[in-house]
Motif scaffolding. Sequence first.
Motif, PDB file in Angstrom:
ATOM      1  N   LYS A  43     -11.109 -33.810   2.763  1.00  0.00           N
ATOM      2  CA  LYS A  43     -12.152 -33.453   1.804  1.00  0.00           C
ATOM      3  C   LYS A  43     -11.663 -32.333   0.888  1.00  0.00           C
ATOM      4  O   LYS A  43     -11.901 -32.350  -0.314  1.00  0.00           O
ATOM      5  N   LYS A  44     -10.959 -31.394   1.479  1.00  0.00           N
ATOM      6  CA  LYS A  44     -10.408 -30.276   0.702  1.00  0.00           C
ATOM      7  C   LYS A  44      -9.388 -30.785  -0.323  1.00  0.00           C
ATOM      8  O   LYS A  44      -9.399 -30.373  -1.479  1.00  0.00           O
ATOM      9  N   LYS A  45      -8.542 -31.719   0.080  1.00  0.00           N
ATOM     10  CA  LYS A  45      -7.543 -32.269  -0.840  1.00  0.00           C
ATOM     11  C   LYS A  45      -8.205 -33.030  -1.985  1.00  0.00           C
ATOM     12  O   LYS A  45      -7.784 -32.920  -3.143  1.00  0.00           O
ATOM     13  N   PHE A  46      -9.246 -33.804  -1.665  1.00  0.00           N
ATOM     14  CA  PHE A  46      -9.983 -34.502  -2.722  1.00  0.00           C
ATOM     15  C   PHE A  46     -10.633 -33.492  -3.673  1.00  0.00           C
ATOM     16  O   PHE A  46     -10.650 -33.692  -4.881  1.00  0.00           O
ATOM     17  N   PHE A  47     -11.162 -32.435  -3.101  1.00  0.00           N
ATOM     18  CA  PHE A  47     -11.805 -31.401  -3.917  1.00  0.00           C
ATOM     19  C   PHE A  47     -10.793 -30.776  -4.872  1.00  0.00           C
ATOM     20  O   PHE A  47     -11.071 -30.584  -6.056  1.00  0.00           O
ATOM     21  N   TRP A  48      -9.611 -30.441  -4.375  1.00  0.00           N
ATOM     22  CA  TRP A  48      -8.578 -29.847  -5.220  1.00  0.00           C
ATOM     23  C   TRP A  48      -8.236 -30.796  -6.378  1.00  0.00           C
ATOM     24  O   TRP A  48      -8.067 -30.364  -7.513  1.00  0.00           O
ATOM     25  N   THR A  49      -8.155 -32.086  -6.080  1.00  0.00           N
ATOM     26  CA  THR A  49      -7.876 -33.076  -7.127  1.00  0.00           C
ATOM     27  C   THR A  49      -9.004 -33.096  -8.156  1.00  0.00           C
ATOM     28  O   THR A  49      -8.755 -33.144  -9.367  1.00  0.00           O
ATOM     29  N   ALA A  50     -10.239 -33.036  -7.685  1.00  0.00           N
ATOM     30  CA  ALA A  50     -11.386 -33.025  -8.602  1.00  0.00           C
ATOM     31  C   ALA A  50     -11.340 -31.801  -9.507  1.00  0.00           C
ATOM     32  O   ALA A  50     -11.612 -31.886 -10.711  1.00  0.00           O
ATOM     33  N   VAL A  51     -10.986 -30.646  -8.959  1.00  0.00           N
ATOM     34  CA  VAL A  51     -10.895 -29.417  -9.761  1.00  0.00           C
ATOM     35  C   VAL A  51      -9.835 -29.574 -10.843  1.00  0.00           C
ATOM     36  O   VAL A  51     -10.060 -29.219 -12.004  1.00  0.00           O
ATOM     37  N   TRP A  52      -8.680 -30.118 -10.488  1.00  0.00           N
ATOM     38  CA  TRP A  52      -7.630 -30.333 -11.483  1.00  0.00           C
ATOM     39  C   TRP A  52      -8.090 -31.304 -12.564  1.00  0.00           C
ATOM     40  O   TRP A  52      -7.860 -31.078 -13.757  1.00  0.00           O
ATOM     41  N   LEU A  53      -8.733 -32.371 -12.157  1.00  0.00           N
ATOM     42  CA  LEU A  53      -9.232 -33.364 -13.110  1.00  0.00           C
ATOM     43  C   LEU A  53     -10.177 -32.713 -14.125  1.00  0.00           C
ATOM     44  O   LEU A  53     -10.068 -32.942 -15.332  1.00  0.00           O
ATOM     45  N   VAL A  54     -11.074 -31.887 -13.639  1.00  0.00           N
ATOM     46  CA  VAL A  54     -12.047 -31.228 -14.515  1.00  0.00           C
ATOM     47  C   VAL A  54     -11.380 -30.142 -15.357  1.00  0.00           C
ATOM     48  O   VAL A  54     -11.627 -30.043 -16.561  1.00  0.00           O
ATOM     49  N   LYS A  76       7.918 -24.568 -22.480  1.00  0.00           N
ATOM     50  CA  LYS A  76       8.547 -24.577 -21.154  1.00  0.00           C
ATOM     51  C   LYS A  76       8.281 -23.290 -20.374  1.00  0.00           C
ATOM     52  O   LYS A  76       8.538 -23.219 -19.181  1.00  0.00           O
ATOM     53  N   PHE A  77       7.706 -22.263 -21.048  1.00  0.00           N
ATOM     54  CA  PHE A  77       7.409 -20.998 -20.380  1.00  0.00           C
ATOM     55  C   PHE A  77       5.917 -20.796 -20.128  1.00  0.00           C
ATOM     56  O   PHE A  77       5.491 -19.702 -19.780  1.00  0.00           O
ATOM     57  N   VAL A  78       5.113 -21.843 -20.309  1.00  0.00           N
ATOM     58  CA  VAL A  78       3.674 -21.708 -20.090  1.00  0.00           C
ATOM     59  C   VAL A  78       3.211 -22.633 -18.966  1.00  0.00           C
ATOM     60  O   VAL A  78       3.896 -23.601 -18.634  1.00  0.00           O
ATOM     61  N   GLN A  79       2.070 -22.301 -18.392  1.00  0.00           N
ATOM     62  CA  GLN A  79       1.497 -23.158 -17.368  1.00  0.00           C
ATOM     63  C   GLN A  79      -0.018 -23.031 -17.347  1.00  0.00           C
ATOM     64  O   GLN A  79      -0.579 -22.030 -17.770  1.00  0.00           O
ATOM     65  N   HIS A  80      -0.637 -24.088 -16.849  1.00  0.00           N
ATOM     66  CA  HIS A  80      -2.080 -24.186 -16.711  1.00  0.00           C
ATOM     67  C   HIS A  80      -2.486 -23.365 -15.491  1.00  0.00           C
ATOM     68  O   HIS A  80      -1.917 -23.509 -14.418  1.00  0.00           O
ATOM     69  N   GLU A  81      -3.486 -22.507 -15.653  1.00  0.00           N
ATOM     70  CA  GLU A  81      -3.948 -21.643 -14.579  1.00  0.00           C
ATOM     71  C   GLU A  81      -5.458 -21.777 -14.483  1.00  0.00           C
ATOM     72  O   GLU A  81      -6.131 -22.028 -15.474  1.00  0.00           O
ATOM     73  N   HIS A  82      -6.002 -21.630 -13.283  1.00  0.00           N
ATOM     74  CA  HIS A  82      -7.448 -21.718 -13.097  1.00  0.00           C
ATOM     75  C   HIS A  82      -8.071 -20.330 -13.192  1.00  0.00           C
ATOM     76  O   HIS A  82      -7.696 -19.434 -12.442  1.00  0.00           O
ATOM     77  N   ILE A  83      -9.020 -20.173 -14.103  1.00  0.00           N
ATOM     78  CA  ILE A  83      -9.682 -18.882 -14.273  1.00  0.00           C
ATOM     79  C   ILE A  83     -10.322 -18.460 -12.951  1.00  0.00           C
ATOM     80  O   ILE A  83     -10.208 -17.311 -12.533  1.00  0.00           O
ATOM     81  N   PHE A  84     -10.998 -19.387 -12.310  1.00  0.00           N
ATOM     82  CA  PHE A  84     -11.551 -19.157 -10.982  1.00  0.00           C
ATOM     83  C   PHE A  84     -10.697 -19.973 -10.017  1.00  0.00           C
ATOM     84  O   PHE A  84     -10.726 -21.210 -10.050  1.00  0.00           O
TER      85      PHE A  84
END
Length: 180
Positions: A43-54, A76-84
């Motif tokens: 469930k946690k893995k599915f949740f992580w996937t859902a967060v990335w999707l959103v 090449k020096f940037v990356q996607h980060e989650h604010i929360f």
Amino acid sequence: MTILPRHSRPYEPSSSREARLDFAVKAMEAVYQIPAEPSEEWKKKFFWTAVWLVSERDGKYSPRYRSRAALDSDEKFVQHEHIFPIKDLWLLRTVRSLEATLNFAEGCLVTKEEHQRLSAEDRRIDRPYGWMRYLSARIEVVDMSTSQSVTPAEMSERTALFAKAMWQTRFHGDGKEEWE
């Protein structure tokens, strides 16, 4: 005609923005309805996937929020980060609906060096939540929908609701989670 790199282009909300959120919520609700399996870990893995999707619904390299340094850097020096951070969202889901929780799944494009500074903030005992991590790490964030910097007051306001919800999680959650 000059073509801007993806991460420097103006912000354009995806036409499927709301549909992605709706899909992620419905998919997670379906996973939660399965009686015995998947396990909590699945469930946690599915949740992580859902967060990335959103969080990538407007594009991995073209989210609404981007650090000033990321705008001036090579892709090449940037990356996607989650604010929360996702681990906080996982806890939050115990006291908020999936939709309310996934609404906090917002991405910010930062440099790899800035990501290391944010990760250091996450390891502090008195770690700040969400937007306050950016203030503490001294990262200027631009709201690409207005091309204006997100002010400290705006960061504080945007974090307040999340911090209140996290407090409720800590004291009223399902008791299964431990703080890391």
